[in-house]
Design a protein around this motif. Sequence first.
Motif, mmCIF file in Angstrom:
data_model
loop_
_atom_site.group_PDB
_atom_site.id
_atom_site.type_symbol
_atom_site.label_atom_id
_atom_site.label_comp_id
_atom_site.label_asym_id
_atom_site.label_seq_id
_atom_site.Cartn_x
_atom_site.Cartn_y
_atom_site.Cartn_z
ATOM 1 N N ALA A 23 -9.008 -20.547 -12.066
ATOM 2 C CA ALA A 23 -8.046 -21.075 -11.095
ATOM 3 C C ALA A 23 -6.646 -20.514 -11.367
ATOM 4 O O ALA A 23 -5.924 -20.150 -10.435
ATOM 5 N N ILE A 24 -6.266 -20.426 -12.639
ATOM 6 C CA ILE A 24 -4.969 -19.853 -13.000
ATOM 7 C C ILE A 24 -4.948 -18.360 -12.676
ATOM 8 O O ILE A 24 -4.006 -17.853 -12.061
ATOM 9 N N PHE A 25 -5.994 -17.652 -13.093
ATOM 10 C CA PHE A 25 -6.064 -16.208 -12.862
ATOM 11 C C PHE A 25 -6.040 -15.881 -11.374
ATOM 12 O O PHE A 25 -5.505 -14.844 -10.979
ATOM 13 N N ASN A 26 -6.597 -16.738 -10.549
ATOM 14 C CA ASN A 26 -6.597 -16.488 -9.109
ATOM 15 C C ASN A 26 -5.199 -16.603 -8.503
ATOM 16 O O ASN A 26 -4.987 -16.195 -7.365
ATOM 17 N N GLU A 27 -4.248 -17.129 -9.269
ATOM 18 C CA GLU A 27 -2.858 -17.216 -8.813
ATOM 19 C C GLU A 27 -2.007 -16.065 -9.346
ATOM 20 O O GLU A 27 -0.877 -15.891 -8.924
ATOM 21 N N LEU A 28 -2.528 -15.293 -10.293
ATOM 22 C CA LEU A 28 -1.803 -14.166 -10.877
ATOM 23 C C LEU A 28 -2.177 -12.867 -10.168
ATOM 24 O O LEU A 28 -3.223 -12.775 -9.537
ATOM 25 N N MET A 34 -14.345 -16.296 -11.644
ATOM 26 C CA MET A 34 -13.440 -15.800 -10.599
ATOM 27 C C MET A 34 -14.239 -15.307 -9.403
ATOM 28 O O MET A 34 -13.837 -15.493 -8.258
ATOM 29 N N GLY A 35 -15.373 -14.679 -9.673
ATOM 30 C CA GLY A 35 -16.207 -14.114 -8.622
ATOM 31 C C GLY A 35 -16.803 -15.149 -7.705
ATOM 32 O O GLY A 35 -17.088 -14.851 -6.542
ATOM 33 N N THR A 36 -16.982 -16.358 -8.191
ATOM 34 C CA THR A 36 -17.527 -17.400 -7.318
ATOM 35 C C THR A 36 -16.542 -17.751 -6.208
ATOM 36 O O THR A 36 -16.950 -18.122 -5.115
ATOM 37 N N ALA A 37 -15.242 -17.614 -6.498
ATOM 38 C CA ALA A 37 -14.221 -17.900 -5.488
ATOM 39 C C ALA A 37 -13.898 -16.673 -4.651
ATOM 40 O O ALA A 37 -13.624 -16.782 -3.457
ATOM 41 N N ASN A 38 -13.925 -15.487 -5.285
ATOM 42 C CA ASN A 38 -13.536 -14.271 -4.579
ATOM 43 C C ASN A 38 -14.157 -13.072 -5.295
ATOM 44 O O ASN A 38 -13.554 -12.493 -6.200
ATOM 45 N N ALA A 39 -15.332 -12.681 -4.866
ATOM 46 C CA ALA A 39 -16.064 -11.592 -5.516
ATOM 47 C C ALA A 39 -15.323 -10.259 -5.420
ATOM 48 O O ALA A 39 -15.323 -9.472 -6.371
ATOM 49 N N LYS A 40 -14.669 -10.003 -4.298
ATOM 50 C CA LYS A 40 -13.943 -8.743 -4.127
ATOM 51 C C LYS A 40 -12.812 -8.642 -5.147
ATOM 52 O O LYS A 40 -12.602 -7.596 -5.753
ATOM 53 N N ARG A 41 -12.106 -9.729 -5.345
ATOM 54 C CA ARG A 41 -10.993 -9.715 -6.314
ATOM 55 C C ARG A 41 -11.514 -9.524 -7.728
ATOM 56 O O ARG A 41 -10.929 -8.775 -8.511
ATOM 57 N N ALA A 42 -12.599 -10.187 -8.084
ATOM 58 C CA ALA A 42 -13.184 -10.015 -9.410
ATOM 59 C C ALA A 42 -13.592 -8.559 -9.621
ATOM 60 O O ALA A 42 -13.401 -8.002 -10.704
ATOM 61 N N ALA A 43 -14.106 -7.940 -8.580
ATOM 62 C CA ALA A 43 -14.485 -6.527 -8.666
ATOM 63 C C ALA A 43 -13.250 -5.642 -8.846
ATOM 64 O O ALA A 43 -13.280 -4.672 -9.611
ATOM 65 N N GLN A 44 -12.172 -5.968 -8.152
ATOM 66 C CA GLN A 44 -10.934 -5.196 -8.294
ATOM 67 C C GLN A 44 -10.391 -5.292 -9.715
ATOM 68 O O GLN A 44 -9.972 -4.288 -10.298
ATOM 69 N N ALA A 66 -3.956 -14.731 -24.293
ATOM 70 C CA ALA A 66 -5.394 -14.484 -24.112
ATOM 71 C C ALA A 66 -6.207 -15.429 -25.002
ATOM 72 O O ALA A 66 -7.242 -15.948 -24.580
ATOM 73 N N LYS A 67 -5.732 -15.670 -26.224
ATOM 74 C CA LYS A 67 -6.428 -16.591 -27.136
ATOM 75 C C LYS A 67 -6.442 -18.013 -26.576
ATOM 76 O O LYS A 67 -7.450 -18.703 -26.668
ATOM 77 N N VAL A 68 -5.324 -18.428 -26.003
ATOM 78 C CA VAL A 68 -5.249 -19.768 -25.398
ATOM 79 C C VAL A 68 -6.230 -19.878 -24.237
ATOM 80 O O VAL A 68 -7.013 -20.829 -24.160
ATOM 81 N N TYR A 69 -6.195 -18.895 -23.339
ATOM 82 C CA TYR A 69 -7.099 -18.918 -22.190
ATOM 83 C C TYR A 69 -8.562 -18.858 -22.619
ATOM 84 O O TYR A 69 -9.417 -19.488 -21.999
ATOM 85 N N ALA A 70 -8.852 -18.133 -23.665
ATOM 86 C CA ALA A 70 -10.243 -18.002 -24.138
ATOM 87 C C ALA A 70 -10.793 -19.333 -24.623
ATOM 88 O O ALA A 70 -12.007 -19.551 -24.602
ATOM 89 N N LYS A 71 -9.921 -20.239 -25.031
ATOM 90 C CA LYS A 71 -10.353 -21.549 -25.526
ATOM 91 C C LYS A 71 -10.482 -22.589 -24.412
ATOM 92 O O LYS A 71 -11.048 -23.646 -24.625
ATOM 93 N N MET A 72 -9.979 -22.275 -23.232
ATOM 94 C CA MET A 72 -10.021 -23.214 -22.108
ATOM 95 C C MET A 72 -11.343 -23.096 -21.353
ATOM 96 O O MET A 72 -12.082 -22.123 -21.520
ATOM 97 N N LYS A 73 -11.609 -24.071 -20.505
ATOM 98 C CA LYS A 73 -12.797 -24.034 -19.653
ATOM 99 C C LYS A 73 -12.641 -22.926 -18.610
ATOM 100 O O LYS A 73 -11.559 -22.732 -18.051
ATOM 101 N N ALA A 74 -13.737 -22.227 -18.363
ATOM 102 C CA ALA A 74 -13.722 -21.053 -17.478
ATOM 103 C C ALA A 74 -13.209 -21.385 -16.076
ATOM 104 O O ALA A 74 -12.465 -20.597 -15.496
ATOM 105 N N ASP A 75 -13.587 -22.524 -15.528
ATOM 106 C CA ASP A 75 -13.155 -22.848 -14.169
ATOM 107 C C ASP A 75 -11.648 -23.049 -14.086
ATOM 108 O O ASP A 75 -11.015 -22.670 -13.107
ATOM 109 N N ARG A 76 -11.051 -23.604 -15.146
ATOM 110 C CA ARG A 76 -9.600 -23.803 -15.144
ATOM 111 C C ARG A 76 -8.855 -22.477 -15.296
ATOM 112 O O ARG A 76 -7.839 -22.246 -14.650
ATOM 113 N N VAL A 77 -9.376 -21.628 -16.168
ATOM 114 C CA VAL A 77 -8.750 -20.316 -16.344
ATOM 115 C C VAL A 77 -8.879 -19.497 -15.065
ATOM 116 O O VAL A 77 -7.925 -18.847 -14.632
#
Length: 102
Positions: free
Chosen positions: A38-43, A67-77, A25-36
């Motif tokens: 993209a990774i989260f959308n694969e998990l 995440m919501g910009t790519a898939n709002a329903k998933r972000a809500a879930q 979580a610390k590593v992801y928090a330091k990365m750019k939001a769009d890259r994270v």
Amino acid sequence: TTMAEITERFKGLTEEEEKNLGDLAKVYAKMKADRVAAIFNELDDAPVAKLLRRMQDKVSAKLLGQMGTANAKRAAQVSNIIQGKMDREVFQEITWEGIGYF
């Protein structure tokens, strides 16, 4: 699998798993939001929720927004998982195999 079993598995991390998730979580928090995002959308949703819960609110909000910009329903879930507000239909859509150590 019952709601109670899922909740127990969600909470029942070992100390090592908890540390690894915290470190990740610390590593992801330091990365750019769009890259994270993209990774989260694969998990699966549950591991994403676990990671977001370990981040500061400002960081997790930014990532959920991205995440919501790519898939709002998933972000809500994912938000619902974090809040513990899951209905039966949403539970059936989630793959829970990804809930443990990864």
